[in-house]
Write a protein that holds these residues in place. Structure first.
Motif, PDB file in Angstrom:
ATOM      1  N   LYS A  97      33.597 107.725  57.042  1.00 43.81           N
ATOM      2  CA  LYS A  97      34.514 106.693  57.505  1.00 43.81           C
ATOM      3  C   LYS A  97      33.803 105.379  57.810  1.00 43.81           C
ATOM      4  CE  LYS A  97      34.313 107.902  62.454  1.00 43.81           C
ATOM      5  NZ  LYS A  97      33.849 106.619  62.981  1.00 43.81           N
ATOM      6  N   GLN A 130      37.958 106.159  64.123  1.00 40.98           N
ATOM      7  CA  GLN A 130      39.091 107.013  63.778  1.00 40.98           C
ATOM      8  C   GLN A 130      40.323 106.442  64.466  1.00 40.98           C
ATOM      9  OE1 GLN A 130      38.601 111.324  64.184  1.00 40.98           O
ATOM     10  NE2 GLN A 130      40.617 111.450  65.155  1.00 40.98           N
ATOM     11  N   ASP A 178      44.038 107.217  66.136  1.00 38.73           N
ATOM     12  CA  ASP A 178      44.809 108.296  66.740  1.00 38.73           C
ATOM     13  C   ASP A 178      45.880 107.664  67.616  1.00 38.73           C
ATOM     14  OD1 ASP A 178      45.898 110.450  68.064  1.00 38.73           O
ATOM     15  OD2 ASP A 178      44.036 111.152  68.941  1.00 38.73           O
ATOM     16  N   GLU A 205      46.618 111.008  63.042  1.00 34.99           N
ATOM     17  CA  GLU A 205      45.179 110.759  63.044  1.00 34.99           C
ATOM     18  C   GLU A 205      44.727 110.508  61.606  1.00 34.99           C
ATOM     19  OE1 GLU A 205      43.008 113.901  64.881  1.00 34.99           O
ATOM     20  OE2 GLU A 205      44.351 114.047  66.608  1.00 34.99           O
ATOM     21  N   LEU A 235      41.394 108.393  59.051  1.00 40.74           N
ATOM     22  CA  LEU A 235      40.165 107.623  58.884  1.00 40.74           C
ATOM     23  C   LEU A 235      40.356 106.645  57.734  1.00 40.74           C
ATOM     24  CD1 LEU A 235      37.591 110.587  58.942  1.00 40.74           C
ATOM     25  CD2 LEU A 235      38.337 109.214  60.887  1.00 40.74           C
TER      26      LEU A 235
END
Length: 398
Positions: free
Chosen positions: A186, A190, A192, A259, A261
């Motif tokens: 990634k 991240q 979320d 969620e 990436l």
């Protein structure tokens, strides 16, 4: 009076119960742990596991409920969909919800739609997992096929730890199946956060940067910060792909915890699209940042009430939660917070009190920062701003 059944009565699942009580609805809770606090404030409570589909269905039918909610927990989401489908209540297709709560089925769906997906397979046999793992590029993830959060997950840089990781993941899986998959390279954080569907359309989405504590393995989630630093074009791409997932599955109404990436090419890689609100007070942070009350919309949607007023709202200011994890087992004696952090605390929810055995999470803080730089700097250095104080007296924790 509208009667609504809540699957789960844990401290983190109280917000929609309180909202329903404020609306003068008749509240029933269902949770196999009789001491969970939601039971104490409900009109009726039953010690039935939220994963017991037929037991919950029998209860719901006997009570003639008007709606059912599984808040902030994957385990109850299939049951809620199953009961809603059987009783003709508002809800999402049972098969669709099962797809979203099973990592193997979700990865297959992503492949079918032509989206990015890591090399991944699910196994109930350790021997088969060993053969598959040899084909993968390290590091790899070993995960329960049907558990949420970081439970049962191991990151392996060497196949030497595969056997132990597989057995650990299998212990956390209700289906006793384990996913083994390659990691994704990634760029940036991240993502979320939560989204919301109304009449099959993605009406609200607000991405957040996810922050982790790298001192534990796998890294513990510690915060979700708004606004996200993701490239807006990638955020729009993620929303468009999420709409494709929703349409393909026939999802109609309700919250999603998402969620994903982003890689160096700006491509989106979905990790999870869970058919429920996010845990760790994510809806609370969103309400502070935007004024949008996803708890209200969740309960309203479960009762078939119109949610057409919902729409996207740009966050105002810089906000995050902070999830307080215990460093190890023991009795909580207190929580030290720096003066700088105290000035940023807008709300706190502590579920473990001094003198009680620690369990994770201990609680969640809602924080407001003066700017992006301050938010990033403090979240990266939270060990300097908050400390869990405890005694190592060992007391068993259920």
């Amino acid at each position: 009076m509208k009667k609504i059944l809540f699957l789960g009565a844990a401290p983190a699942q109280l917000p929609p119960i309180y909202y329903a009580l404020e609306q003068c609805y008749y509240v029933v809770t269902c949770d196999y742990l009789p001491d969970n606090p939601g039971h104490r404030i409900a009109h009726e409570s039953y010690p039935i596991s939220t994963t017991d589909r037929d037991g919950v269905l029998a209860l719901a039918r006997s009570l003639s409920i008007d709606g059912i909610v599984a808040y902030a927990a994957d385990s109850g989401a299939p049951t809620a969909a199953y009961v809603a489908e059987k009783l003709g209540l508002p809800g999402n297709p049972y098969d669709a919800v099962c797809t979203l709560t099973r990592k193997d089925r979700f990865r297959t769906l992503l492949q079918r739609l032509g989206f990015k997906v890591p090399r991944s397979a699910a196994f109930d046999s350790l021997a088969a997992a060993r053969v598959w793992s040899k084909r993968l590029r390290l590091p790899i993830y070993v995960k329960p096929v049907d558990a949420a959060g970081s439970r049962g997950i191991t990151i392996l840089d060497s196949l030497a730890g595969l056997d132990a990781a597989f057995m650990n993941a299998q212990c956390y899986s209700r289906a006793k199946m384990v996913v083994v998959e390659e990691s994704i390279e990634k760029v940036g954080c991240q993502v979320d956060s939560d989204a919301f569907i109304v009449d099959g359309k993605l009406k609200f989405w607000l991405w957040a940067d996810a922050h982790f504590d790298p001192s534990v393995a796998p890294p513990n989630p510690i915060a979700n910060s708004y606004p996200s630093t993701i490239d807006p074009r990638c955020g729009e791409r993620a929303a468009a792909q999420l709409q494709e997932i929703i349409s393909h599955l026939g999802m109609r109404n309700g919250a999603l915890n998402v969620e994903f990436l982003v890689d160096a090419d700006g491509e989106v890689w979905f990790l999870e699209v869970a058919p429920r609100n996010g845990g760790d007070c994510i809806p609370d942070v969103i309400k502070h940042a935007t004024g949008v009350d996803l708890v209200k919309y969740t309960v309203d949607a479960a009762l078939g009430m119109g949610c057409q007023t919902l729409g996207n709202v740009t966050p105002s200011g810089y906000w995050s939660n902070y999830i307080i994890h215990p460093p190890e087992q023991g009795l909580l004696t207190g929580i030290w917070i720096s003066e700088a952090l105290k000035k940023r605390v807008v709300n706190e929810r502590l579920w473990v009190k001094p003198g009680m055995p620690m369990k994770s999470p201990i609680g969640v803080l809602i924080l407001r920062f003066r700017g992006a730089r301050e938010m990033q700097g403090m979240l990266e250095d939270m060990h300097s701003h908050i400390r869990v104080e405890y005694s190592k007296s060992v007391v068993s924790v259920e």
